[in-house]
Design a protein around this motif. Structure first.
Motif, PDB file in Angstrom:
ATOM      1  N   ARG A 170      -4.918  13.024 -24.388  1.00 25.41           N
ATOM      2  CA  ARG A 170      -5.922  13.793 -25.006  1.00 25.41           C
ATOM      3  C   ARG A 170      -7.112  14.518 -23.916  1.00 25.41           C
ATOM      4  NH1 ARG A 170      -5.452  11.895 -30.304  1.00 25.41           N
ATOM      5  NH2 ARG A 170      -4.276  10.083 -30.529  1.00 25.41           N
ATOM      6  N   VAL A 171      -7.166  13.867 -22.957  1.00 27.62           N
ATOM      7  CA  VAL A 171      -8.233  14.207 -22.027  1.00 27.62           C
ATOM      8  C   VAL A 171      -8.091  15.231 -20.894  1.00 27.62           C
ATOM      9  CG1 VAL A 171      -9.690  12.194 -22.813  1.00 27.62           C
ATOM     10  CG2 VAL A 171      -8.454  12.140 -20.730  1.00 27.62           C
ATOM     11  N   GLY A 172      -6.620  14.942 -20.502  1.00 28.23           N
ATOM     12  CA  GLY A 172      -6.259  15.614 -19.311  1.00 28.23           C
ATOM     13  C   GLY A 172      -6.203  17.348 -18.991  1.00 28.23           C
ATOM     14  N   ASP A 173      -6.722  17.922 -18.110  1.00 27.66           N
ATOM     15  CA  ASP A 173      -6.527  19.286 -17.983  1.00 27.66           C
ATOM     16  C   ASP A 173      -5.312  19.593 -17.259  1.00 27.66           C
ATOM     17  OD1 ASP A 173      -9.070  20.265 -19.186  1.00 27.66           O
ATOM     18  OD2 ASP A 173      -9.887  18.940 -17.230  1.00 27.66           O
ATOM     19  N   VAL A 174      -5.049  18.781 -16.205  1.00 32.17           N
ATOM     20  CA  VAL A 174      -3.792  18.827 -15.186  1.00 32.17           C
ATOM     21  C   VAL A 174      -3.016  17.569 -15.065  1.00 32.17           C
ATOM     22  CG1 VAL A 174      -3.127  19.450 -13.031  1.00 32.17           C
ATOM     23  CG2 VAL A 174      -5.070  20.457 -13.690  1.00 32.17           C
ATOM     24  N   PHE A 175      -1.668  17.612 -15.434  1.00 29.62           N
ATOM     25  CA  PHE A 175      -1.000  16.386 -15.408  1.00 29.62           C
ATOM     26  C   PHE A 175       0.045  16.635 -14.153  1.00 29.62           C
ATOM     27  CE2 PHE A 175      -2.483  16.726 -19.721  1.00 29.62           C
ATOM     28  CZ  PHE A 175      -2.780  15.598 -20.371  1.00 29.62           C
ATOM     29  N   VAL A 176       0.191  15.326 -13.336  1.00 25.20           N
ATOM     30  CA  VAL A 176       1.055  15.294 -12.151  1.00 25.20           C
ATOM     31  C   VAL A 176       1.891  13.972 -12.361  1.00 25.20           C
ATOM     32  CG1 VAL A 176       1.296  15.453  -9.749  1.00 25.20           C
ATOM     33  CG2 VAL A 176      -0.563  16.340 -10.898  1.00 25.20           C
ATOM     34  N   THR A 177       3.444  14.386 -12.704  1.00 19.15           N
ATOM     35  CA  THR A 177       4.123  13.017 -12.940  1.00 19.15           C
ATOM     36  C   THR A 177       4.737  12.659 -11.167  1.00 19.15           C
ATOM     37  OG1 THR A 177       5.822  14.390 -13.379  1.00 19.15           O
ATOM     38  CG2 THR A 177       4.767  13.426 -14.991  1.00 19.15           C
ATOM     39  N   VAL A 178       4.564  11.528 -10.876  1.00 20.61           N
ATOM     40  CA  VAL A 178       5.349  11.236  -9.688  1.00 20.61           C
ATOM     41  C   VAL A 178       5.610   9.568  -9.546  1.00 20.61           C
ATOM     42  CG1 VAL A 178       2.872  10.812  -8.730  1.00 20.61           C
ATOM     43  CG2 VAL A 178       4.662  11.384  -7.119  1.00 20.61           C
ATOM     44  N   THR A 179       6.702   9.276 -10.502  1.00 14.19           N
ATOM     45  CA  THR A 179       7.116   7.969 -10.663  1.00 14.19           C
ATOM     46  C   THR A 179       8.416   7.732 -10.311  1.00 14.19           C
ATOM     47  OG1 THR A 179       8.087   8.502 -12.960  1.00 14.19           O
ATOM     48  CG2 THR A 179       5.783   8.047 -12.747  1.00 14.19           C
ATOM     49  N   GLY A 180       9.317   8.697 -10.192  1.00 19.16           N
ATOM     50  CA  GLY A 180      10.932   8.493  -9.977  1.00 19.16           C
ATOM     51  C   GLY A 180      11.510   8.047 -11.117  1.00 19.16           C
ATOM     52  N   ASN A 181      10.906   8.173 -12.424  1.00 17.27           N
ATOM     53  CA  ASN A 181      11.581   7.713 -13.504  1.00 17.27           C
ATOM     54  C   ASN A 181      11.540   9.029 -14.603  1.00 17.27           C
ATOM     55  OD1 ASN A 181      12.630   6.269 -15.601  1.00 17.27           O
ATOM     56  ND2 ASN A 181      11.198   4.676 -15.454  1.00 17.27           N
ATOM     57  N   ARG A 182      12.141   8.955 -15.703  1.00 20.11           N
ATOM     58  CA  ARG A 182      12.305   9.825 -16.643  1.00 20.11           C
ATOM     59  C   ARG A 182      11.453   9.891 -17.929  1.00 20.11           C
ATOM     60  NH1 ARG A 182      17.785  10.536 -19.265  1.00 20.11           N
ATOM     61  NH2 ARG A 182      16.685  12.124 -20.456  1.00 20.11           N
ATOM     62  N   ASP A 183      11.183  11.001 -18.616  1.00 20.55           N
ATOM     63  CA  ASP A 183      10.405  11.030 -19.612  1.00 20.55           C
ATOM     64  C   ASP A 183       9.029  10.395 -19.748  1.00 20.55           C
ATOM     65  OD1 ASP A 183      12.619  12.283 -20.618  1.00 20.55           O
ATOM     66  OD2 ASP A 183      13.485  10.573 -21.606  1.00 20.55           O
ATOM     67  N   VAL A 184       8.500  10.729 -18.503  1.00 12.23           N
ATOM     68  CA  VAL A 184       7.166  10.073 -18.416  1.00 12.23           C
ATOM     69  C   VAL A 184       5.944  10.816 -19.194  1.00 12.23           C
ATOM     70  CG1 VAL A 184       5.191   9.614 -16.641  1.00 12.23           C
ATOM     71  CG2 VAL A 184       7.855   9.375 -16.014  1.00 12.23           C
ATOM     72  N   ILE A 185       6.130  12.080 -19.401  1.00 11.26           N
ATOM     73  CA  ILE A 185       5.684  12.956 -20.403  1.00 11.26           C
ATOM     74  C   ILE A 185       6.532  13.335 -21.360  1.00 11.26           C
ATOM     75  CG2 ILE A 185       4.295  14.818 -20.697  1.00 11.26           C
ATOM     76  CD1 ILE A 185       2.931  14.650 -17.961  1.00 11.26           C
TER      77      ILE A 185
END
Length: 416
Positions: free
Chosen positions: A258-273
Motif C-alpha cells: 500500500r505504501v511502496g513507490d519502488v519494489f525490489v524482490t531479492v529472495t530466491g523464491n517465487r510469487d513474492v509479489i
C-alpha cells in the motif's frame, strides 16, 4: 570474418579490456595459470552471464589449459560484442541477447555437447539439465561450481535427496562473495538498473525490499543512502529483527504494497509479489526483480489484471494499466534488473567472485579423485587468498599475529 563480426569483436575486446583493468586479482591468477597449466586437458561447460567480467574469467581458465564451452545463464544479460570477442579468442560461446526460452535451453545443451569434466553454473539450470535430460554425460563430470544463492538452494536440496551425482563447490557461500558481490555488487547494480530504466528520483521515495539476505541488505543500504525510505519484508524472524535493529521499517508485503513507490524482490523464491499485492499498489508503482530467476514477481497475474499493456515506454520498462486506471511499471520483464537494464556488478566486485571461482576450479581439478558427490564450501585458504590479493592490489597492508598471539588462540590452558 565479415565486417559486422569484426566490429563486434573490436567492441567486445574494448569492453573486456576495460573490465580487466578493475580485475587485478583475476589477472594475476590468469598469469599464474598460464605458467602452471592446472587445467590442462580438462573440458569445462559453463552457464554464466555472458558479460565482460565473465570473459576475463574464461580467459583465465583457458590460460590454465581448459577447453571451454559457454552458454548464457540469462538471455537478457548477454553482451553480444563480448560473445563475439570470446569466439574470436577460441572459446565456444552459445549465447545471444534476447533469445526465446527454447533457444536459451538449446544453448545450454550445446555447451554440454563438449562432454565436460567440470561444470560452472549460475542458477543450477545446467546441472539440472545434466541430471534430467543429459544423464549420459554424468559419469564424465568430476565436479562443478555454483555462483549464486538460488543455485545453492537447489543443489542442497538435490544433495539432501541424494540426487546430486558429483561434488559441487558453493562459490556463492564464500565470505568474499557474500559480503562484497552479493551486498555491494547487487546493491549498487540493482539501483543502477532501476534508475537507468526509469530515470526516477529515489530520494523521498518509499522503496520496498523483499528479502534481507546479503543481497537485500545491499539494496536496502544503497537505497537509504540515496535518500529513500526503506521498508523490508521477510519470512525469517532473525533477518526481520536484524532489519528492524538497523532502523528499517519491517512489514508484511500486504502492508508494504500500500505504501511502496519502488519494489525490489531479492529472495530466491517465487510469487513474492502476487495478485493480492498488485491490487493494493499505488499508481506509478515500479516493480523490479534482483533475484536470479524471473519468478519472484507474478508477471502472469499482472498480465491478467491489466486492461492495457504499453511495451517499452522506456527501455526495459513496460507499463501495465489496470481497470481503474492505475499504472504499474514492470522493469526488465521481471528478470534480473541489474543485468538487463544495467551492466551487472562492477568489475572490481566480480574480480573477487571470479577469482574464487577460478581457484575453486583448480582445487576441483586437483582434488576431484577423492571427492564424493555433495555440496562443498570453498576451502578457507582460497577465500583468504582472494582477500589478501585484493588488498595487495589496492596497496593495503594488515596486521599479522605475533607468535604469542598464535599460542594464545590455540591453547585452552591460557586464561586471563
Amino acid at each position: 570474418m565479415d565486417g559486422a563480426d569484426s566490429v563486434l569483436v573490436a567492441a567486445g575486446e574494448r569492453r573486456i579490456g576495460w573490465a580487466a583493468r578493475a580485475m587485478p586479482v583475476l589477472t594475476a591468477i590468469a598469469e599464474r595459470f598460464a605458467a602452471e597449466r592446472p587445467l590442462d586437458g580438462l573440458r569445462v561447460a559453463a552457464c554464466l552471464h555472458v558479460t565482460a567480467e565473465t570473459a576475463v574469467l574464461m580467459g583465465a581458465l583457458k590460460a590454465g589449459g581448459a577447453e571451454i564451452a559457454l552458454a548464457a545463464s540469462n538471455p537478457l544479460s548477454t553482451q553480444d560484442d563480448v560473445a563475439e570477442a570470446l569466439r574470436d579468442y577460441g572459446i565456444a560461446v552459445h549465447a545471444r541477447a534476447g533469445v526465446t526460452r527454447d533457444v536459451y535451453y538449446r544453448h545450454i545443451h550445446q555447451a554440454l555437447d563438449v562432454a565436460p569434466d567440470i561444470v560452472l553454473d549460475d542458477g543450477c539450470d545446467l546441472v539440472n539439465i545434466l541430471h534430467t535430460e543429459r544423464t549420459e554425460l554424468l559419469d564424465g563430470v568430476s565436479g562443478g561450481c555454483e555462483e549464486t544463492t538460488t543455485g545453492i538452494i537447489r543443489l542442497r536440496q538435490m544433495a539432501a535427496e541424494q540426487a546430486l551425482r558429483f561434488p559441487v563447490v558453493a562459490v556463492n557461500d564464500t565470505r568474499t562473495k557474500r559480503m562484497f558481490d552479493n551486498r555491494y555488487g547487487t546493491g549498487q547494480s540493482t539501483l543502477d538498473g532501476i534508475m537507468r530504466a526509469t530515470n526516477t528520483l529515489l530520494a523521498g521515495k518509499t522503496v520496498v525490499v523483499a528479502g534481507f539476505g546479503y543481497c537485500g541488505r545491499g539494496v536496502a543500504e544503497r537505497a537509504r543512502g540515496l535518500g529513500a525510505r526503506v521498508v523490508v519484508t521477510e519470512i525469517d524472524p532473525v533477518k526481520a529483527l536484524d532489519a528492524l535493529l538497523q532502523g528499517y521499517d519491517v512489514r508484511p508485503m500486504v502492508a508494504a504494497a500500500r505504501v511502496g513507490d519502488v519494489f525490489v524482490t531479492v529472495t530466491g523464491n517465487r510469487d513474492v509479489i502476487r495478485e493480492e499485492h498488485l491490487v493494493l499498489m499505488k499508481d506509478g508503482a515500479i516493480l523490479a526483480n534482483a533475484g536470479h530467476f524471473d519468478v519472484e514477481i507474478d508477471v502472469r497475474a499482472l498480465d491478467e489484471l491489466a486492461e492495457t499493456v504499453h511495451r517499452g515506454v522506456r527501455p526495459n520498462t513496460d507499463e501495465y494499466v489496470l481497470a481503474d486506471g492505475r499504472r504499474i511499471l514492470l522493469l526488465a520483464e521481471g528478470r534480473l534488473v541489474n543485468l538487463t537494464a544495467a551492466e551487472g556488478h562492477p568489475a572490481a566486485v566480480m574480480d573477487m567472485s571470479f577469482s574464487a571461482q577460478a581457484l575453486a576450479v583448480a582445487w576441483l581439478a586437483r582434488e576431484r579423485a577423492v571427492l564424493v558427490p555433495g555440496v562443498y564450501d570453498v576451502p578457507q585458504e582460497v577465500d583468504v587468498e582472494v582477500a589478501r590479493l585484493k588488498l595487495a592490489a589496492a596497496g593495503i597492508r594488515v596486521d599479522e599475529l605475533t607468535a604469542e598471539q598464535e599460542d594464545y588462540l590455540h591453547s585452552w590452558r591460557l586464561g586471563s
